[in-house]
Design a protein around this motif. Structure first.
Motif, short mmCIF file in Angstrom:
data_model
loop_
_atom_site.label_atom_id
_atom_site.label_comp_id
_atom_site.label_asym_id
_atom_site.label_seq_id
_atom_site.Cartn_x
_atom_site.Cartn_y
_atom_site.Cartn_z
N GLY A 1 21.97 -8.02 -0.30
CA GLY A 1 20.54 -8.28 -0.47
C GLY A 1 19.73 -7.78 0.70
N THR A 2 20.23 -7.98 1.91
CA THR A 2 19.54 -7.49 3.09
C THR A 2 19.47 -5.97 3.10
N LEU A 3 20.57 -5.32 2.78
CA LEU A 3 20.55 -3.85 2.73
C LEU A 3 19.60 -3.34 1.65
N TYR A 4 19.55 -4.03 0.52
CA TYR A 4 18.62 -3.64 -0.54
C TYR A 4 17.17 -3.78 -0.06
N LEU A 5 16.87 -4.90 0.62
CA LEU A 5 15.51 -5.08 1.12
C LEU A 5 15.16 -4.06 2.20
N SER B 1 16.32 -1.03 2.29
CA SER B 1 16.08 0.23 1.59
C SER B 1 14.71 0.23 0.92
N ARG B 2 14.27 -0.93 0.46
CA ARG B 2 12.93 -1.00 -0.14
C ARG B 2 11.85 -0.89 0.94
N ASP B 3 12.11 -1.45 2.11
CA ASP B 3 11.14 -1.41 3.20
C ASP B 3 10.98 -0.02 3.79
N TYR B 4 12.11 0.62 4.11
CA TYR B 4 12.08 1.86 4.87
C TYR B 4 12.27 3.12 4.02
N GLY B 5 12.54 2.97 2.76
CA GLY B 5 12.72 4.13 1.90
C GLY B 5 14.07 4.78 2.11
N ASN B 6 14.13 6.09 1.91
CA ASN B 6 15.39 6.82 1.98
C ASN B 6 15.97 6.89 3.39
N ASP B 7 15.14 6.76 4.40
CA ASP B 7 15.60 6.88 5.78
C ASP B 7 15.93 5.52 6.40
N PHE B 8 16.27 4.53 5.58
CA PHE B 8 16.48 3.19 6.12
C PHE B 8 17.71 3.10 7.02
N LEU B 9 18.68 4.00 6.87
CA LEU B 9 19.86 3.96 7.72
C LEU B 9 19.59 4.49 9.12
N LEU B 10 18.45 5.16 9.31
CA LEU B 10 18.11 5.71 10.62
C LEU B 10 17.34 4.73 11.49
N PRO C 1 16.74 1.63 13.88
CA PRO C 1 17.60 0.88 14.80
C PRO C 1 17.88 -0.55 14.34
N ARG C 2 16.90 -1.20 13.74
CA ARG C 2 17.08 -2.57 13.25
C ARG C 2 18.16 -2.63 12.19
N VAL C 3 18.19 -1.66 11.31
CA VAL C 3 19.18 -1.61 10.24
C VAL C 3 20.56 -1.33 10.81
N ILE C 4 20.64 -0.40 11.75
CA ILE C 4 21.92 -0.05 12.35
C ILE C 4 22.51 -1.26 13.08
N ILE C 5 21.69 -1.98 13.83
CA ILE C 5 22.16 -3.17 14.54
C ILE C 5 22.61 -4.24 13.55
N SER C 6 21.88 -4.43 12.48
CA SER C 6 22.25 -5.42 11.47
C SER C 6 23.58 -5.07 10.80
N ILE C 7 23.74 -3.81 10.45
CA ILE C 7 24.98 -3.39 9.80
C ILE C 7 26.17 -3.57 10.74
N LEU C 8 25.98 -3.17 12.01
CA LEU C 8 27.07 -3.35 12.99
C LEU C 8 27.42 -4.82 13.19
N SER C 9 26.40 -5.67 13.24
CA SER C 9 26.70 -7.10 13.42
C SER C 9 27.40 -7.67 12.20
N TYR C 10 27.01 -7.24 11.00
CA TYR C 10 27.70 -7.70 9.79
C TYR C 10 29.16 -7.23 9.79
N LEU C 11 29.38 -5.99 10.21
CA LEU C 11 30.76 -5.48 10.26
C LEU C 11 31.61 -6.22 11.28
N ILE C 12 31.03 -6.56 12.43
CA ILE C 12 31.77 -7.31 13.45
C ILE C 12 32.11 -8.70 12.94
#
Length: 96
Positions: free
Chosen positions: A23-27, A29-38, A40-51
């Motif tokens: 759900g967070t990743l979907y939101l 992607s809706r907020d930032y469009g196609n470049d949501f993986l670029l 920093p907030r998204v990258i930090i969130s994904i890394l924290s979820y993976l850890i």
């Protein structure tokens, strides 16, 4: 009996953790469009979820299991607040 119940309860938290991550990743992607993986907030969130996933679910560390539970409860609270705000906006007609 007690250990089996604890593992079953934790599996529920893990399932809710997966749903909250998706759900967070979907939101994002809706907020930032196609470049949501670029972002920093998204990258930090994904890394924290993976850890949290790695240590809590694969390695079964107690501190990471607690972070999974805290993350799930924070997402539930955020969802409740989000729904309450939307209901208030709908009832009062604000922000239209």
């Amino acid at each position: 009996m007690g250990i089996a119940k604890l593992k079953k309860n934790f599996r529920v938290y893990v399932m809710l953790f997966y749903v909250s991550v998706m759900g967070t990743l979907y939101l994002y992607s809706r907020d930032y469009g196609n470049d949501f993986l670029l972002q920093p907030r998204v990258i930090i969130s994904i890394l924290s979820y993976l850890i949290i996933y790695y240590f809590g679910i694969l390695k079964e560390k107690k501190w990471a299991k607690n972070l999974v539970k805290i993350s799930v409860w924070l997402h539930i609270i955020a969802l409740i607040v989000f729904l309450l705000v939307n209901i208030i906006i709908m009832l009062t007609g604000a922000f239209i």
